[in-house]
Design a protein around this motif. Structure first.
Motif, short mmCIF file in Angstrom:
data_model
loop_
_atom_site.label_atom_id
_atom_site.label_comp_id
_atom_site.label_asym_id
_atom_site.label_seq_id
_atom_site.Cartn_x
_atom_site.Cartn_y
_atom_site.Cartn_z
N ARG A 121 0.81 -1.22 0.00
CA ARG A 121 0.00 0.00 0.00
C ARG A 121 0.84 1.27 0.00
O ARG A 121 0.37 2.33 -0.42
N TYR A 168 -3.09 0.54 -5.66
CA TYR A 168 -2.01 -0.43 -5.53
C TYR A 168 -2.58 -1.78 -5.95
O TYR A 168 -3.79 -2.00 -5.91
N ASN A 191 -7.83 -3.30 -2.49
CA ASN A 191 -7.99 -1.91 -2.91
C ASN A 191 -9.28 -1.68 -3.69
O ASN A 191 -9.75 -0.54 -3.77
#
Length: 554
Positions: free
Chosen positions: A200, A459, A464
Motif C-alpha cells: 500500500r 495499488y 484496494n
C-alpha cells in the motif's frame, strides 16, 4: 497508483451512438502497449492531456485522477510501482521489515530531497500521516491510515451528523503507532495484522510532506512540493499545469524530459484532434468515435497503444438518505440485470471493454470471476420480474448523472435506453458541467439517483477494490454502503499472513456485494493512448497512466 483511491475521471464514449443502433465493425488484432520506437533524446518539453483537479494538490486529499496524475510525477514515496507490472519496488524506502505483519520497521535511503531543498527524513512521513489521519483536517484519504494504532482517537465523534468535527476535539493528534527512531528510521504498529501494508505504501496518501507544508497547507495545495523527479511550476486554472525536471532528484525513477505540461481539456474529442494535428503530444483517452472500425489506427498509424489496466467502471446509487427510491436491493439488482453490457461494449466501445462480473479488476491477484452472478447478466424478463417483486419503482423516472467534460454521454444514454427497454421505466442521462463539480456534488451528498463511478487501483491488491469503496465510512464510499459482515471479513482478510487465505476472505466479502448491490459493475477497462509524431517511448502503465520515465522527444 490511481485512484485511486482515485476516482477515474474519464471513460471514452461516442457522442451520438445510441443503444441498438446499427452494429459497428471491430478489429480483432491486439495493439501494442507502447510505442514501437525506443530511446529518444534527453530534454525538451512534452504536452499531455490533463483535466481539472477536484481539490488543491495535497497528496492525502487527492482521490481522483486529474490531480493524481500530476502528483504521480512530482512525488516520491516509500514504494514505487513498476509501470508495466505494478509490482512494488522500494523507492525512498531502503528496507520495510516485519516479522509479524503488525510491527514494521522502515529504513529510509539517505539523500532524497524535497523540491524546496530540504532532505526527506522519517519525521516527514510521520508528520504527513498524522496530518492525514487527524479528523478535523478532513483529508479524503485519511482513511488509509486507519490500520495504524491510535487512528480512532484522532477521529471526530461530535453530535452533528453532517459535521462530526463541529464543536468536537479528538482525543489525540498523533497516531500512537508511529514512532520516529532517528532521521532515517521509523516504526509502524498496526491495530491488527495487515499482510499487504508494504504494498500500500506506494499510494500518494503515504507521500512525505516537507516541513513547510505545515506552515500553510492551503498555499501548498496551490503549489505542491514533492520529492519526485519533476517539480511543480505553475497552475493556470482550467488551462494548464506545468512541471519541470528536478535537478536534485536522487532516485532511480527519473525521466528524460525537461518539462511536462498538462493541457486541461473539457472535451476528449478536442484532445484527440490536437494529437492528430501534433498540437498535443499524448492523450490517455481516445474517444469512441475514433474506436469504431478501429478508426484511431488509421488516424494515428504507429502512434497508438492499448492495454488492459486495473480500472473498473461502475454505476453507484445515491445514499438512501439522499434518495430513498433506490434503497431496496431488489430494485438495484433489477436495474443491473436490465443493462445489456455486451451490446453497449460492442456498439460504443468497439469491444475494447470486458463486461464486469464483479467488483474487482481481473488484473490483480485475488480476482474471482462471476461474483455478481445473475445480477450482472442481461435478462430483460428477469429484470422486470425482480422490479415487480420489489413493488415497482416509485420515483417516477430514473436518472444516471455523469460529468459532461468527458465522453460519457453516449454510454450513459445507451445504459438508460437499455434500462427503459427492459423495465418500462423512463431513465434519463443527466450531465453535470465538469468533473470537479460532479465529484463535489457526490461528496456533499447532493447527487440524487444513480451516477457513474470509476475506480483506478491505487495499488495492486484485491483489497484496494473493496475496502476504500465499500467499507463503512471509507473515503470513496460514495453510496454510504455499510454491512458489518462485509467489514468483518475485510478485517479478517487483512490479518492473514498467507496471501491465498487473505484473498479467500476478500472474495467472501465481495460476494456479499451481490446481495446488496451498492454499485453496479459495468465493465473492466482497457486504456487506449494516442500520441503525436514528435514523441517516443510512450508506455501505458498497469494503472492506465503515462509512464513519464520512458516518455521522450524523438
Amino acid at each position: 497508483m490511481r485512484g485511486t483511491t482515485r476516482t477515474v475521471t474519464m471513460v471514452a464514449g461516442v457522442a451520438s451512438v445510441a443503444l441498438l443502433a446499427a452494429a459497428c465493425g471491430g478489429g480483432s488484432d491486439n495493439p501494442g502497449t507502447s510505442s514501437s520506437a525506443s530511446g529518444g533524446k534527453t530534454g525538451g518539453t512534452v504536452t499531455v492531456r490533463g483535466c481539472n483537479p477536484q481539490n488543491p494538490l495535497i497528496p492525502s486529499n487527492t482521490t481522483e485522477t486529474c490531480g493524481g496524475n500530476v502528483l504521480d510525477a512530482i512525488t516520491a514515496k516509500l514504494v514505487h510501482y513498476n509501470p508495466e507490472t505494478a509490482a512494488p519496488e522500494n523507492d525512498i524506502a531502503d528496507k520495510i521489515e516485519s516479522t509479524d505483519n503488525q510491527n514494521f520497521t522502515i529504513t529510509l535511503k539517505k539523500g532524497y530531497k524535497f523540491h524546496d531543498g530540504t532532505e526527506v527524513k522519517s519525521k516527514n512521513f510521520v508528520d504527513a500521516w498524522n496530518y492525514a489521519a487527524y479528523g478535523p483536517n478532513a483529508q479524503s484519504s485519511g482513511y488509509f491510515m486507519e490500520p495504524i494504532e491510535g487512528y480512532g482517537d484522532l477521529q471526530c465523534a461530535g453530535k452533528d451528523s453532517e459535521d462530526p468535527c463541529k464543536g468536537y476535539t479528538p482525543k489525540a493528534k498523533k497516531l500512537t503507532g508511529l514512532v520516529v527512531k532517528d532521521d532515517y528510521t521509523f516504526t509502524v504498529k498496526t491495530t491488527e495484522k495487515v499482510s499487504n501494508l508494504p504494498v500500500r505504501l506506494g499510494y500518494s496518501a503515504f507521500s512525505p510532506l516537507p516541513d513547510s507544508f505545515f506552515n500553510d497547507p492551503k498555499a501548498f495545495g496551490e503549489k505542491p512540493i514533492g520529492a519526485g523527479p519533476y517539480k511543480f511550476d505553475s497552475w493556470t486554472k482550467n488551462t494548464e499545469i506545468k512541471l519541470s525536471k528536478f535537478a536534485d532528484y536522487s532516485g532511480k525513477f527519473g525521466g528524460k524530459l525537461d518539462n511536462i505540461t498538462f493541457k486541461i481539456y473539457q472535451d476528449a474529442d478536442a484532445a484527440y484532434t490536437d494529437v492528430q494535428a501534433n498540437n498535443l503530444d499524448v492523450t490517455d483517452e481516445v474517444p469512441s468515435s475514433a474506436m469504431i472500425d478501429d478508426k484511431y489506427k488509421q488516424d494515428l498509424p504507429d502512434r497508438n497503444a492499448q492495454k488492459a489496466v486495473g480500472v473498473i467502471q461502475t454505476i453507484t446509487f445515491a445514499p438512501s438518505k439522499v434518495d430513498p427510491n433506490y434503497a431496496d436491493p431488489k430494485i438495484r439488482q433489477a436495474i443491473s440485470m436490465a443493462i445489456d453490457r455486451p451490446t453497449i461494449i460492442k456498439q460504443i466501445f468497439n469491444n475494447t471493454r470486458q463486461p464486469a462480473t464483479g467488483w474487482v479488476s481481473p488484473v490483480v491477484d485475488g480476482y474471482k470471476a462471476n461474483q455478481c452472478g445473475e445480477w450482472c447478466t442481461f435478462d430483460a424478463a428477469k429484470a422486470k420480474a425482480k422490479l415487480d417483486e420489489a413493488g415497482g419503482f416509485k420515483g417516477g423516472k430514473m436518472t444516471i448523472a455523469y460529468n459532461a467534460d468527458a465522453s460519457h454521454k453516449a454510454w450513459v444514454e445507451a445504459t438508460c435506453n437499455s434500462i427503459k427497454g427492459a423495465l418500462g421505466v423512463d431513465c434519463v442521462a443527466t450531465p453535470v458541467v465538469d468533473f470537479s463539480t460532479f465529484r463535489a456534488n457526490i461528496a456533499a451528498r447532493k447527487q440524487k439517483g444513480m451516477f457513474r463511478t470509476g475506480w483506478q487501483m491505487d495499488y495492486p491488491s484485491i483489497e484496494n477494490f473493496l475496502a476504500p469503496i465499500f467499507k463503512t465510512g471509507a473515503s470513496s464510499n460514495d453510496g454510504d454502503y455499510s454491512n458489518p459482515e462485509f467489514d468483518k471479513l475485510l478485517n479478517e482478510a487483512a490479518a492473514q499472513t498467507d496471501a491465498a487465505q487473505a484473498n479467500a476472505k476478500y472474495q467472501q466479502a465481495e460476494a456479499l456485494l451481490a446481495n446488496d448491490m451498492p454499485a453496479i459493475p459495468m465493465w473492466y477497462s482497457t486504456a487506449t493512448f494516442g500520441w503525436s509524431d514528435k514523441v517516443t517511448g510512450v508506455k501505458i502503465t498497469a494503472f492506465g497512466t503515462i509512464d513519464f520515465s520512458s516518455l521522450a522527444l524523438k
